[in-house]
Motif scaffolding. Sequence first.
Motif, PDB file in Angstrom:
ATOM      1  N   MET A   1      -7.655  17.816  14.733  1.00 60.51           N
ATOM      2  CA  MET A   1      -7.306  16.798  13.683  1.00 60.51           C
ATOM      3  C   MET A   1      -8.740  16.320  12.980  1.00 60.51           C
ATOM      4  SD  MET A   1      -3.863  15.779  12.649  1.00 60.51           S
ATOM      5  CE  MET A   1      -3.406  15.699  13.691  1.00 60.51           C
ATOM      6  N   GLU A   2      -8.254  16.055  11.242  1.00 62.44           N
ATOM      7  CA  GLU A   2      -9.494  15.937  10.895  1.00 62.44           C
ATOM      8  C   GLU A   2      -9.558  14.075  10.903  1.00 62.44           C
ATOM      9  OE1 GLU A   2     -11.611  16.552   7.020  1.00 62.44           O
ATOM     10  OE2 GLU A   2     -10.186  17.700   7.591  1.00 62.44           O
ATOM     11  N   LYS A   3     -10.117  13.519  10.895  1.00 61.75           N
ATOM     12  CA  LYS A   3     -10.680  12.415  10.484  1.00 61.75           C
ATOM     13  C   LYS A   3     -11.925  12.265   9.512  1.00 61.75           C
ATOM     14  CE  LYS A   3     -11.981  11.953  15.098  1.00 61.75           C
ATOM     15  NZ  LYS A   3     -12.389  11.621  15.786  1.00 61.75           N
ATOM     16  N   ILE A   4     -11.749  11.351   8.396  1.00 57.31           N
ATOM     17  CA  ILE A   4     -12.421  10.865   7.270  1.00 57.31           C
ATOM     18  C   ILE A   4     -13.162   9.925   7.452  1.00 57.31           C
ATOM     19  CG2 ILE A   4     -12.453  10.581   4.819  1.00 57.31           C
ATOM     20  CD1 ILE A   4      -9.956  12.295   4.347  1.00 57.31           C
ATOM     21  N   GLU A   5     -14.201   9.383   7.095  1.00 53.21           N
ATOM     22  CA  GLU A   5     -15.332   8.510   7.637  1.00 53.21           C
ATOM     23  C   GLU A   5     -14.646   7.464   6.011  1.00 53.21           C
ATOM     24  OE1 GLU A   5     -19.277   6.949   8.459  1.00 53.21           O
ATOM     25  OE2 GLU A   5     -18.853   8.722   9.627  1.00 53.21           O
ATOM     26  N   GLY A   6     -14.785   6.289   5.834  1.00 57.69           N
ATOM     27  CA  GLY A   6     -15.210   5.394   4.962  1.00 57.69           C
ATOM     28  C   GLY A   6     -13.932   5.213   4.117  1.00 57.69           C
ATOM     29  N   ALA A   7     -12.688   5.841   5.048  1.00 57.21           N
ATOM     30  CA  ALA A   7     -11.243   6.031   3.913  1.00 57.21           C
ATOM     31  C   ALA A   7     -10.060   5.582   4.524  1.00 57.21           C
ATOM     32  CB  ALA A   7     -10.795   7.424   3.958  1.00 57.21           C
ATOM     33  N   LEU A   8      -8.927   5.523   4.128  1.00 53.68           N
ATOM     34  CA  LEU A   8      -7.669   4.439   4.573  1.00 53.68           C
ATOM     35  C   LEU A   8      -6.684   4.844   4.530  1.00 53.68           C
ATOM     36  CD1 LEU A   8      -8.569   1.147   5.088  1.00 53.68           C
ATOM     37  CD2 LEU A   8      -8.612   2.093   6.532  1.00 53.68           C
ATOM     38  N   ILE A   9      -6.024   5.501   5.167  1.00 59.56           N
ATOM     39  CA  ILE A   9      -4.139   6.281   4.794  1.00 59.56           C
ATOM     40  C   ILE A   9      -3.302   4.879   3.718  1.00 59.56           C
ATOM     41  CG2 ILE A   9      -3.559   6.506   6.754  1.00 59.56           C
ATOM     42  CD1 ILE A   9      -2.180   8.833   6.188  1.00 59.56           C
ATOM     43  N   THR A  10      -2.410   5.269   3.168  1.00 58.92           N
ATOM     44  CA  THR A  10      -2.152   4.354   2.547  1.00 58.92           C
ATOM     45  C   THR A  10      -0.778   4.381   2.684  1.00 58.92           C
ATOM     46  OG1 THR A  10      -1.620   5.944   0.639  1.00 58.92           O
ATOM     47  CG2 THR A  10      -3.507   4.205   0.157  1.00 58.92           C
ATOM     48  N   SER A  11       0.065   3.664   2.242  1.00 56.56           N
ATOM     49  CA  SER A  11       1.736   4.201   3.300  1.00 56.56           C
ATOM     50  C   SER A  11       2.617   4.792   2.546  1.00 56.56           C
ATOM     51  CB  SER A  11       2.857   2.491   2.686  1.00 56.56           C
ATOM     52  OG  SER A  11       3.643   2.354   2.596  1.00 56.56           O
ATOM     53  N   ASN A  12       3.470   6.005   3.056  1.00 58.20           N
ATOM     54  CA  ASN A  12       3.934   6.158   2.033  1.00 58.20           C
ATOM     55  C   ASN A  12       4.956   6.218   1.897  1.00 58.20           C
ATOM     56  OD1 ASN A  12       5.663   5.830   4.381  1.00 58.20           O
ATOM     57  ND2 ASN A  12       5.818   8.008   5.330  1.00 58.20           N
ATOM     58  N   VAL A  13       5.326   4.295   1.489  1.00 56.28           N
ATOM     59  CA  VAL A  13       6.725   4.237   0.853  1.00 56.28           C
ATOM     60  C   VAL A  13       6.518   4.690  -1.016  1.00 56.28           C
ATOM     61  CG1 VAL A  13       7.604   2.179  -0.204  1.00 56.28           C
ATOM     62  CG2 VAL A  13       6.781   2.232   2.176  1.00 56.28           C
ATOM     63  N   ASP A  14       8.176   5.441  -1.028  1.00 55.83           N
ATOM     64  CA  ASP A  14       8.036   5.999  -2.169  1.00 55.83           C
ATOM     65  C   ASP A  14       8.988   4.701  -3.063  1.00 55.83           C
ATOM     66  OD1 ASP A  14       9.108   7.102  -4.274  1.00 55.83           O
ATOM     67  OD2 ASP A  14       9.112   8.828  -3.812  1.00 55.83           O
TER      68      ASP A  14
ATOM     69  N   SER B   1       6.497  11.351   5.524  1.00 58.72           N
ATOM     70  CA  SER B   1       6.465  12.088   4.411  1.00 58.72           C
ATOM     71  C   SER B   1       4.622  11.848   3.617  1.00 58.72           C
ATOM     72  CB  SER B   1       7.409  11.584   2.886  1.00 58.72           C
ATOM     73  OG  SER B   1       7.115   9.873   3.040  1.00 58.72           O
ATOM     74  N   GLU B   2       4.569  12.231   2.676  1.00 63.69           N
ATOM     75  CA  GLU B   2       2.432  13.001   2.374  1.00 63.69           C
ATOM     76  C   GLU B   2       2.128  11.171   1.919  1.00 63.69           C
ATOM     77  OE1 GLU B   2      -0.326  14.728  -0.385  1.00 63.69           O
ATOM     78  OE2 GLU B   2       1.784  15.395  -0.548  1.00 63.69           O
ATOM     79  N   SER B   3       1.608  10.571   2.111  1.00 67.23           N
ATOM     80  CA  SER B   3       0.252   9.259   2.143  1.00 67.23           C
ATOM     81  C   SER B   3      -0.340  10.077   1.688  1.00 67.23           C
ATOM     82  CB  SER B   3       0.549   8.389   3.638  1.00 67.23           C
ATOM     83  OG  SER B   3       1.486   8.575   3.864  1.00 67.23           O
TER      84      SER B   3
END
Length: 487
Positions: free
Chosen positions: A438-451, A72-74
Motif C-alpha cells: 500500500m503506497e503512502k504519499i508524503e506531504g499530502a492528506l486525503i480529503t473527505s469523500n463527501v459528495d 468512494s474515491e477521495s
Amino acid sequence: MNISFHTGKSAMIAQGKAIDIYGNNIANVNTNGYQTLRPSFADCIYVKERSPEPDWQTGHGTYIQKTDLMFSESHFVETERPQDMAIVGEGWFAVQDRYGDVNYTRDGCFGMTQDPDSGDWYLISSSGEYVLNYDQERIVIPFEEVSKESVRAGINWNDISARIGTFTMDNVDAQRIRYDYTPASDDEITAVTGAAADVENQTLAANGYFAVREKSGATHYTRDGRFAMIESEGKWYLGSWKSEFILDADNKPIELSFADAEHIGDFNSVDWNAAAARVGVFTLANPENLHTDDTTRYDGNATANANIGKIVDTDSYENVKLNNADGFFAVEGENGIVYTRNTKFDVRQGDDGAWYLATNQGEFVLDMNNGRIQVAAADEYTNVPDWAEVKREVGVFQFPNPFGLEAGANNRYVQTLRSGEAVACREPDGNGGWIYTMEKIEGALITSNVDLTDMMVKLIEAQRSYQLSSRVVSTSDELSRIANNLR
C-alpha cells in the motif's frame, strides 16, 4: 388507522435520523480522511389481515437498520508538511490512545511529541495519539545525522577568516611534493623498475615519481617517499601518509603481506622488502604537463611567524586565498604541521564529535596558535527529523470487511467482530525484507469523500419524505376525528 399513526411516526423518526446522518456528512466535508456514512433503511414487521393467505399484509413503517461506510474515491491535497501522509487505496493508519486502545483512521495529519523521561521523539496524530508501525508499536522519530554539507553551509566566513592562521616563514627550505599530470597519451608515462629497498625512505632520480591513487580513483604523482599502510575492504595496502594507495608498475594497489595470520594489520610484521620491490617508479615524457594540485604542501623546515590580515576572497569554502606572496596556511598533517599557500577548504569531524575547518584532503586548518578551528559544536543529531524513514515505518492496515468498522469521535474507527482483525499491508520479500503493498504519499492528506451534490439531493428527499409522513399522521388524525364525531 392506528397502524397508520405508527407507520407515519416511524417514517418521521427514520427520515429525521437520516437528515441527521446527511447533516453530519455535510459538516465533515472538510474533515481529513472522513468516510461518508449512508443510512440503510429496513421495513418493520408485517401483520396478516387474513390468515392463512399471505396476500393481505400490512406493514408498520420503516427504521434505519444500520449505517454503511462508503469508500468512494477521495482526493489528495498537498500540504508541504513532510509529516503529513496520505494512503493510496483503502488502507488505515493505526493510532494508540492514552489508555492503550488501538483505533484506526485515514487522517494522516501527524505531528511529534517528546517523552520527558527518555528524551525520544514520537510520531503522534492530530489528536495526540501515538501513530503505530506495521508491528503496532510506537514510532520513535529518527533525526538526520549532521552532514558535512549542512555544517559547511552554515559557516560564517567573516568569522572564520579572522580565525584562520596565516604565516610567513624564515629560512624557507620547502619542496613541492605532489602533482597532477595531464598526459597527451598513455605512452608518455613510463614505469621504471628497481625502486629503492627502504620503503619508508624512498629515493628517486631527478625525473622519477611515485604514483598514488585516492580512494575516489584519481591518480597523482609525488616525490614524497613517506609511506604507511592503509586498510580497504578488510585488506591492507601500501599507502601514502595521506592514506592514498601507492601503485605498482601496472598501476595497481600494492597489497601487503604479513609474517603470520596472528599479526595481520601489525606494522612491524609487514614484509617491507617485498613491498618495496613492487613500488612503481614512473618517468614522464612531458614533465611540463605537471601542475600542482590542491594538496600542494611545504614541509615546515623553517621558522613560522604568525601574521594577521593576510586572507582575502572568503566568500565560499572553495575560494580562500592569501594576499601576501610570502604567506602560508598551516595545516595539521599526519606527521605534524605543514604549510601551504593555496587550498580548497572543507570541514571535518574530529574525534570529539565537533566539526573543524579542514582542507579538502582532510587535514585540519590551524589558527595563529596552531589550534584547530571549530566551526560547529559536537552534536550527534540535528533538529531535522528523517521523514523519509518515518514514512517507511508508518504502518498501513486493511480489514477483511472494512464496512464493519465502528465510527468513533475524532475521525477514528474501531475494529469489530464484523470488520475482522487488521492486516498489515506488507509481505516478506524472501530475503529478510518486506514488500509494501500500500503506497503512502508524503506531504499530502486525503480529503473527505463527501459528495455535496449527492448529499443535498438526499437531504431534500429526506425532507420531502418527512413532510409526507407527517401528512400520513395528520390524515390519520383527521379520520379518527371524523369517526369520533359520528352520531
